[in-house]
Design a protein around this motif. Structure first.
Motif, short mmCIF file in Angstrom:
data_model
loop_
_atom_site.label_atom_id
_atom_site.label_comp_id
_atom_site.label_asym_id
_atom_site.label_seq_id
_atom_site.Cartn_x
_atom_site.Cartn_y
_atom_site.Cartn_z
N ARG A 1 21.24 21.42 -42.41
CA ARG A 1 21.39 20.49 -43.59
C ARG A 1 21.40 21.82 -44.70
NH1 ARG A 1 20.08 15.25 -43.17
NH2 ARG A 1 19.18 14.63 -40.95
N TRP A 2 21.87 21.22 -45.80
CA TRP A 2 22.18 22.02 -47.03
C TRP A 2 21.44 21.38 -47.88
CZ3 TRP A 2 28.15 23.30 -47.18
CH2 TRP A 2 28.53 23.77 -46.18
N GLU A 3 20.80 22.48 -48.92
CA GLU A 3 20.27 22.15 -50.17
C GLU A 3 20.90 22.86 -51.04
OE1 GLU A 3 16.21 22.35 -50.59
OE2 GLU A 3 15.65 21.33 -48.89
N TYR B 1 26.40 30.36 -52.93
CA TYR B 1 26.04 30.31 -51.57
C TYR B 1 27.46 30.75 -51.05
CZ TYR B 1 22.73 26.97 -53.34
OH TYR B 1 21.69 26.28 -54.05
N ARG C 1 30.52 18.41 -48.82
CA ARG C 1 29.19 18.54 -48.78
C ARG C 1 28.33 19.01 -49.90
NH1 ARG C 1 27.73 21.17 -42.91
NH2 ARG C 1 25.67 20.54 -43.58
N HIS D 1 21.80 23.46 -55.25
CA HIS D 1 21.39 23.44 -56.73
C HIS D 1 22.22 23.77 -57.70
CE1 HIS D 1 17.32 22.47 -54.70
NE2 HIS D 1 17.74 23.45 -53.79
N ALA E 1 25.67 16.83 -51.56
CA ALA E 1 24.31 17.60 -52.29
C ALA E 1 23.95 17.39 -53.45
CB ALA E 1 24.32 18.99 -51.52
#
Length: 446
Positions: A48-50, A57, A287, A52, A291
């Protein structure tokens, strides 16, 4: 006026990067290390990706393709600014059962061609092996990079006395003419596996699979009357990859999302899970959009205000064969970035994307050249259109002019590398917004 010493320093940096990147696996590892030093955080597609705002990234696929992205601090109505290149170059891949003996004396390696290379330059120069080994460990199946850092192999030419007509034109058979010599004696099967195991300091039976390639051991050279040329392996396309990465790291876009992409397998059509024609780019961008709490409509709107630079080197006018290029739409070393176009749409460039990129180069103070094939000659293709089949946006095909494309030792101009670094930085500082009437507003952030 371009500072010559700055150009030489940048060319030497590129040469060192290429020497450490004999395969796409090594190139992506080098890029990963650069990104880590700049504070980028790794993501795995299986987790899973968080994400911000303000975050940086990167994610890899097959460890031979990489996408890095930086989310602006003030992302609202946004677009993606994407520079895409490729990590692979034409070479020879070692087959699984590699050892072949010759009348009980020599041992050569059984290889096959990867991509459309110029064969002649591979003869009579020191070569070695690099790639990856897939090994069994107590923690599971793992990949290990390998690069044998010594002169190990050579593909010898046949003497002119045994082929008197060789200089009248030679057709090379990859299975008969292009196999590299390893030893002056007969070696047993799995010698290569044992060699790789010794290099990795593991037992041969722990190696479950390998992706090994030949690489050219000749060192890069800066040469010419004013030291204006750089020659080395793999300029196509690590030169564009390296220059666009440097621009990506410098460019800041608070209202958008900057993306650096480098795909594997362009030289064999990009039709792999890690190629430009795969879902890698769209998977990652969707994604990221989710997110950030945005929906499908937001993603479609973002695509409409996005811009792709498809960065892949271009043919320069050859000093001995100027007639092979179009009379007006041709490029020269050290005279600027090349915008490539094609009526049959082999390239993504059109009037709008060309205009946008010209404006970016004008802001960067960088000269621009134009390339189109002669109308009676077929040209090559690149990754831009393949990527756009998965996600449509404005796109332009660009590159740096070079000689001897697809040779094992290629040549470019040292100024052009810096031109692309400068233009890429401005590109990544640019935010586009397309309005309903078709007007495109360009904002370049300081």
């Amino acid at each position: 006026m371009m500072d010559t010493q700055v150009c030489k320093d940048e060319a030497l940096e590129l040469a060192a990067f290429i020497q450490s990147s004999p395969t796409p696996f090594h190139a992506v590892e080098q890029m990963t290390e650069i990104l880590k030093r700049e504070g980028f955080l790794p993501l795995a597609e299986s987790e899973r990706w968080e994400i911000h705002r303000g975050g940086r990234y990167y994610v890899t696929r097959n460890h031979s393709s990489i996408l890095a992205f930086e989310v602006g601090n003030d992302v609202q109505d946004y677009g993606f600014q994407i520079a895409a290149s490729h990590s692979d170059s034409p070479t020879f891949k070692v087959k699984e059962r590699a050892e072949m003996t010759v009348k009980g004396h020599y041992t050569k390696l059984n290889t096959e061609g990867y991509g459309g290379m110029l064969c002649a330059p591979w003869f009579d120069r020191p070569l070695s092996l690099a790639g990856r080994a897939v090994v069994r460990t107590k923690d599971g199946i793992q990949e290990r990079l390998v690069k044998i850092d010594r002169d190990l192999l050579l593909i010898p030419s046949l003497a002119i006395h045994m082929n008197r007509k060789v200089n009248e034109g030679q057709k090379f058979n990859l299975q008969e003419d292009m196999l590299p010599l390893l030893s002056a004696r007969e070696l047993e099967l799995d010698t290569v596996r044992k060699l790789i195991a010794e290099e990795l300091q593991i037992r041969p039976e722990h190696i479950l699979g390998m992706d090994l390639f030949l690489y050219n051991r000749m060192k890069p050279s800066i040469w010419g009357l004013e030291e204006e040329f750089l020659s080395c392996p793999q300029l196509d396309d690590l030169q564009c990859a390296y220059a666009s990465l440097k621009g990506f790291l410098k460019g800041k876009n608070p209202g958008g999302i900057n993306v650096f992409a480098c795909f594997d397998n362009e030289e064999v059509g990009s039709g792999t899970k890690q190629g430009a024609a795969s879902t890698f780019l769209t998977d990652v961008l969707k994604r990221v959009n989710r997110a950030l709490g945005k929906g499908e409509d937001d993603f479609c709107r973002a695509a409409a205000s996005s811009f792709l630079l498809s960065c892949d080197n271009a043919h320069a006018v050859h000093p001995n064969c100027p007639q092979k290029t179009d009379e007006g739409n041709c490029a020269y070393l050290n005279e600027g970035i090349v915008i490539k176009s094609h009526a049959g749409q082999k390239y993504t460039s059109d009037g709008i994307s060309t205009a946008l990129f010209q404006e970016i180069c004008r802001k960067a103070g960088v000269p621009v050249q134009y390339f189109a094939n002669r109308s009676d000659m077929a040209g090559g293709s690149t990754l831009g259109n393949l990527a756009m089949a998965q996600m449509s946006m404005k796109a332009v095909d660009i590159g740096l002019p070079q000689l001897a494309m697809h040779s094992s030792y290629e040549t470019s101009g040292i100024k052009d590398l810096v031109y692309l670094e400068q233009a890429s930085e401005i590109f990544f500082r640019t935010q586009l917004l397309e309005e309903a009437d078709g007007t495109i507003r360009m904002t370049i952030h300081e």
